[in-house]
Design a protein around this motif. Structure first.
Motif, PDB file in Angstrom:
ATOM      1  N   LYS A  60       0.825  -1.216   0.000  1.00  0.00           N
ATOM      2  CA  LYS A  60       0.000   0.000   0.000  1.00  0.00           C
ATOM      3  C   LYS A  60       0.857   1.263   0.000  1.00  0.00           C
ATOM      4  O   LYS A  60       0.397   2.327  -0.400  1.00  0.00           O
ATOM      5  CB  LYS A  60      -0.933   0.023   1.211  1.00  0.00           C
ATOM      6  N   LEU A  61       2.106   1.160   0.441  1.00  0.00           N
ATOM      7  CA  LEU A  61       2.991   2.326   0.448  1.00  0.00           C
ATOM      8  C   LEU A  61       3.279   2.838  -0.959  1.00  0.00           C
ATOM      9  O   LEU A  61       3.694   3.978  -1.135  1.00  0.00           O
ATOM     10  CB  LEU A  61       4.307   1.998   1.164  1.00  0.00           C
ATOM     11  N   THR A  62       3.040   2.006  -1.964  1.00  0.00           N
ATOM     12  CA  THR A  62       3.264   2.438  -3.347  1.00  0.00           C
ATOM     13  C   THR A  62       2.021   3.091  -3.950  1.00  0.00           C
ATOM     14  O   THR A  62       2.095   3.635  -5.056  1.00  0.00           O
ATOM     15  CB  THR A  62       3.691   1.250  -4.233  1.00  0.00           C
ATOM     16  N   ASN A  63       0.879   3.037  -3.240  1.00  0.00           N
ATOM     17  CA  ASN A  63      -0.342   3.671  -3.746  1.00  0.00           C
ATOM     18  C   ASN A  63      -0.110   5.159  -3.971  1.00  0.00           C
ATOM     19  O   ASN A  63       0.520   5.828  -3.155  1.00  0.00           O
ATOM     20  CB  ASN A  63      -1.501   3.489  -2.765  1.00  0.00           C
ATOM     21  N   GLN A  64      -0.634   5.660  -5.070  1.00  0.00           N
ATOM     22  CA  GLN A  64      -0.506   7.077  -5.395  1.00  0.00           C
ATOM     23  C   GLN A  64      -1.566   7.884  -4.647  1.00  0.00           C
ATOM     24  O   GLN A  64      -2.727   7.481  -4.575  1.00  0.00           O
ATOM     25  CB  GLN A  64      -0.656   7.289  -6.904  1.00  0.00           C
ATOM     26  N   ILE A  65      -1.141   8.999  -4.091  1.00  0.00           N
ATOM     27  CA  ILE A  65      -2.053   9.872  -3.344  1.00  0.00           C
ATOM     28  C   ILE A  65      -1.861  11.316  -3.811  1.00  0.00           C
ATOM     29  O   ILE A  65      -0.854  11.658  -4.421  1.00  0.00           O
ATOM     30  CB  ILE A  65      -1.831   9.762  -1.812  1.00  0.00           C
ATOM     31  N   GLU A  66      -2.851  12.133  -3.513  1.00  0.00           N
ATOM     32  CA  GLU A  66      -2.773  13.571  -3.761  1.00  0.00           C
ATOM     33  C   GLU A  66      -2.437  14.243  -2.439  1.00  0.00           C
ATOM     34  O   GLU A  66      -3.044  13.933  -1.414  1.00  0.00           O
ATOM     35  CB  GLU A  66      -4.113  14.103  -4.280  1.00  0.00           C
ATOM     36  N   ALA A  67      -1.488  15.157  -2.456  1.00  0.00           N
ATOM     37  CA  ALA A  67      -1.085  15.845  -1.227  1.00  0.00           C
ATOM     38  C   ALA A  67      -1.231  17.349  -1.416  1.00  0.00           C
ATOM     39  O   ALA A  67      -0.331  18.014  -1.925  1.00  0.00           O
ATOM     40  CB  ALA A  67       0.347  15.480  -0.859  1.00  0.00           C
ATOM     41  N   LYS A  68      -2.393  17.859  -1.018  1.00  0.00           N
ATOM     42  CA  LYS A  68      -2.658  19.301  -1.089  1.00  0.00           C
ATOM     43  C   LYS A  68      -3.348  19.714   0.202  1.00  0.00           C
ATOM     44  O   LYS A  68      -4.555  19.535   0.359  1.00  0.00           O
ATOM     45  CB  LYS A  68      -3.524  19.629  -2.297  1.00  0.00           C
ATOM     46  N   TYR A  69      -2.563  20.255   1.115  1.00  0.00           N
ATOM     47  CA  TYR A  69      -3.081  20.648   2.419  1.00  0.00           C
ATOM     48  C   TYR A  69      -2.519  22.013   2.780  1.00  0.00           C
ATOM     49  O   TYR A  69      -1.365  22.309   2.505  1.00  0.00           O
ATOM     50  CB  TYR A  69      -2.671  19.629   3.491  1.00  0.00           C
ATOM     51  N   ARG A  70      -3.358  22.821   3.405  1.00  0.00           N
ATOM     52  CA  ARG A  70      -2.916  24.148   3.837  1.00  0.00           C
ATOM     53  C   ARG A  70      -3.324  24.353   5.290  1.00  0.00           C
ATOM     54  O   ARG A  70      -4.511  24.406   5.608  1.00  0.00           O
ATOM     55  CB  ARG A  70      -3.531  25.230   2.959  1.00  0.00           C
ATOM     56  N   ASP A  71      -2.324  24.416   6.151  1.00  0.00           N
ATOM     57  CA  ASP A  71      -2.520  24.655   7.584  1.00  0.00           C
ATOM     58  C   ASP A  71      -3.537  23.695   8.213  1.00  0.00           C
ATOM     59  O   ASP A  71      -4.346  24.095   9.041  1.00  0.00           O
ATOM     60  CB  ASP A  71      -2.942  26.109   7.843  1.00  0.00           C
TER      61      ASP A  71
END
Length: 125
Positions: A60-71
């Motif tokens: 599961k560590l190879t699963n692609q994710i979106e990383a868009k976080y602000r504060d």
């Protein structure tokens, strides 16, 4: 006898508490390389020492994710990453505390493309 066994265990515990004296000697580099190759071969053959649950999590560590976080609080970010990758993520609260980081520490990260969960966790933690 039972009491002799108990005393043996106590003596072993006492001996193991003594600090090591002298230089620590590691195997030669080629020995480490052989061990690494052997572990990789066993893993490829499905004979690794990892449990089925560990193997599933590692994949599961190879699963692609979106990383868009602000504060956003760290805990919320990790919950979202866990949901995206479909894998539980548990925080080491003691480790975080030793680094003066809390679950409410604000996180800001905004990547234009998806990345693996493993890479995202490395960036965040």
């Amino acid at each position: 006898s039972k009491s002799d066994g108990f005393l043996d265990v106590i003596e072993d515990a006492e001996a193991s508490s003594a600090p090591f004296v002298g230089p620590i000697e590691f195997p030669e580099t080629h020995d480490w390389e052989d061990l690494t190759k052997s572990r990789a071969r066993l893993a490829a053959e499905g004979r690794s020492e990892m449990s089925p649950a560990e193997i599933k999590i590692k994949s599961k560590l190879t699963n692609q994710i979106e990383a868009k976080y602000r504060d956003q609080p760290l805990a919320e970010v990790l919950d979202d990453l866990a949901r995206q990758a479909d894998v539980p993520i548990h925080l080491d609260l003691v480790g975080l505390e030793s680094e003066s980081v809390g679950t409410d520490t604000p996180v800001t990260i905004s990547l234009d493309q998806s990345i693996s969960l493993k890479s995202a966790l490395k960036l965040l933690l």
